[in-house]
Motif scaffolding. Structure first.
Motif, mmCIF file in Angstrom:
data_model
loop_
_atom_site.group_PDB
_atom_site.id
_atom_site.type_symbol
_atom_site.label_atom_id
_atom_site.label_comp_id
_atom_site.label_asym_id
_atom_site.label_seq_id
_atom_site.Cartn_x
_atom_site.Cartn_y
_atom_site.Cartn_z
ATOM 1 N N THR A 55 0.852 -1.189 0.000
ATOM 2 C CA THR A 55 0.000 0.000 0.000
ATOM 3 C C THR A 55 0.891 1.243 0.000
ATOM 4 N N ASP A 56 0.297 2.413 0.208
ATOM 5 C CA ASP A 56 1.072 3.653 0.223
ATOM 6 C C ASP A 56 0.363 4.700 1.071
ATOM 7 N N LYS A 57 0.975 5.880 1.148
ATOM 8 C CA LYS A 57 0.461 6.924 2.041
ATOM 9 C C LYS A 57 -0.897 7.479 1.627
ATOM 10 N N THR A 58 -1.359 7.230 0.426
ATOM 11 C CA THR A 58 -2.698 7.678 0.032
ATOM 12 C C THR A 58 -3.785 6.896 0.758
ATOM 13 N N ARG A 59 -3.401 5.798 1.398
ATOM 14 C CA ARG A 59 -4.374 4.917 2.054
ATOM 15 C C ARG A 59 -4.203 4.905 3.578
ATOM 16 N N ASN A 77 4.982 19.698 11.864
ATOM 17 C CA ASN A 77 3.872 19.871 10.929
ATOM 18 C C ASN A 77 4.337 20.320 9.547
ATOM 19 N N GLU A 78 5.410 21.099 9.470
ATOM 20 C CA GLU A 78 5.956 21.476 8.160
ATOM 21 C C GLU A 78 6.340 20.242 7.362
ATOM 22 N N VAL A 79 7.007 19.315 8.017
ATOM 23 C CA VAL A 79 7.411 18.069 7.349
ATOM 24 C C VAL A 79 6.185 17.226 7.036
ATOM 25 N N TRP A 80 5.301 17.080 8.012
ATOM 26 C CA TRP A 80 4.092 16.267 7.827
ATOM 27 C C TRP A 80 3.281 16.771 6.631
ATOM 28 N N GLU A 81 3.057 18.075 6.580
ATOM 29 C CA GLU A 81 2.204 18.635 5.530
ATOM 30 C C GLU A 81 2.839 18.501 4.153
ATOM 31 N N SER A 82 4.158 18.447 4.061
ATOM 32 C CA SER A 82 4.791 18.224 2.762
ATOM 33 C C SER A 82 4.786 16.736 2.406
ATOM 34 N N TRP A 83 4.628 15.859 3.391
ATOM 35 C CA TRP A 83 4.616 14.412 3.147
ATOM 36 C C TRP A 83 3.221 13.876 2.873
ATOM 37 N N VAL A 84 2.237 14.322 3.623
ATOM 38 C CA VAL A 84 0.894 13.728 3.532
ATOM 39 C C VAL A 84 0.327 13.927 2.126
ATOM 40 N N PRO A 86 -2.025 14.964 -0.663
ATOM 41 C CA PRO A 86 -3.097 15.964 -0.762
ATOM 42 C C PRO A 86 -4.464 15.297 -0.973
ATOM 43 N N GLY A 87 -5.424 15.733 -0.184
ATOM 44 C CA GLY A 87 -6.770 15.186 -0.270
ATOM 45 C C GLY A 87 -6.946 13.866 0.454
ATOM 46 N N ASN A 88 -5.869 13.342 1.059
ATOM 47 C CA ASN A 88 -5.934 12.047 1.744
ATOM 48 C C ASN A 88 -5.423 12.122 3.179
#
Length: 116
Positions: A55-59, A77-84, A86-88
């Motif tokens: 699987t991957d981070k979209t799930r 959060n700066e790192v998290w928001e660049s990793w997560v 978008p839309g998931n």
């Protein structure tokens, strides 16, 4: 349903798959860096383990984030928001806790779904 253990060890497995759900052990980065570098390394390890599970981070369904010091919340959060993905964005909780060693600044615990 079968249980699959990814990188099992004596104490824990790095990931466990059951019933189309992937549970990751807490992921940390190198103890030498600041919270941002540790978060980048830990999330790269999350990506690697999710791929190993199929699987991957979209799930990602849920993330639990432990910080050694809540003063690092914005930097993490700066790192998290660049990793997560978008839309998931998953359900997420963040708290402060003593981690395994004083050199660790952040730990991520991730639960994700396998593709249908």
């Amino acid at each position: 349903m079968a249980i699959t253990r990814i990188e099992p060890g004596k104490r824990m497995s790095n990931a466990v798959v059951h019933n189309k759900t992937v549970y990751l052990a807490g992921q940390i980065g190198s103890p030498k860096g600041d919270v941002k570098s540790q978060a980048i390394e830990a999330l790269a390890e999350v990506d690697r383990l999710l791929a190993a599970a199929g699987t991957d981070k979209t799930r990602v369904l849920q993330a639990i984030v432990w910080l050694a010091d809540m003063a690092d919340f914005a930097a993490m959060n700066e790192v998290w928001e660049s990793w997560v993905s978008p839309g998931n964005a998953p359900a997420r909780a963040t708290g402060e806790a003593k981690l395994a060693g004083s050199e660790y600044k952040v730990e991520f615990i991730i639960t994700a779904a396998l593709p249908d």
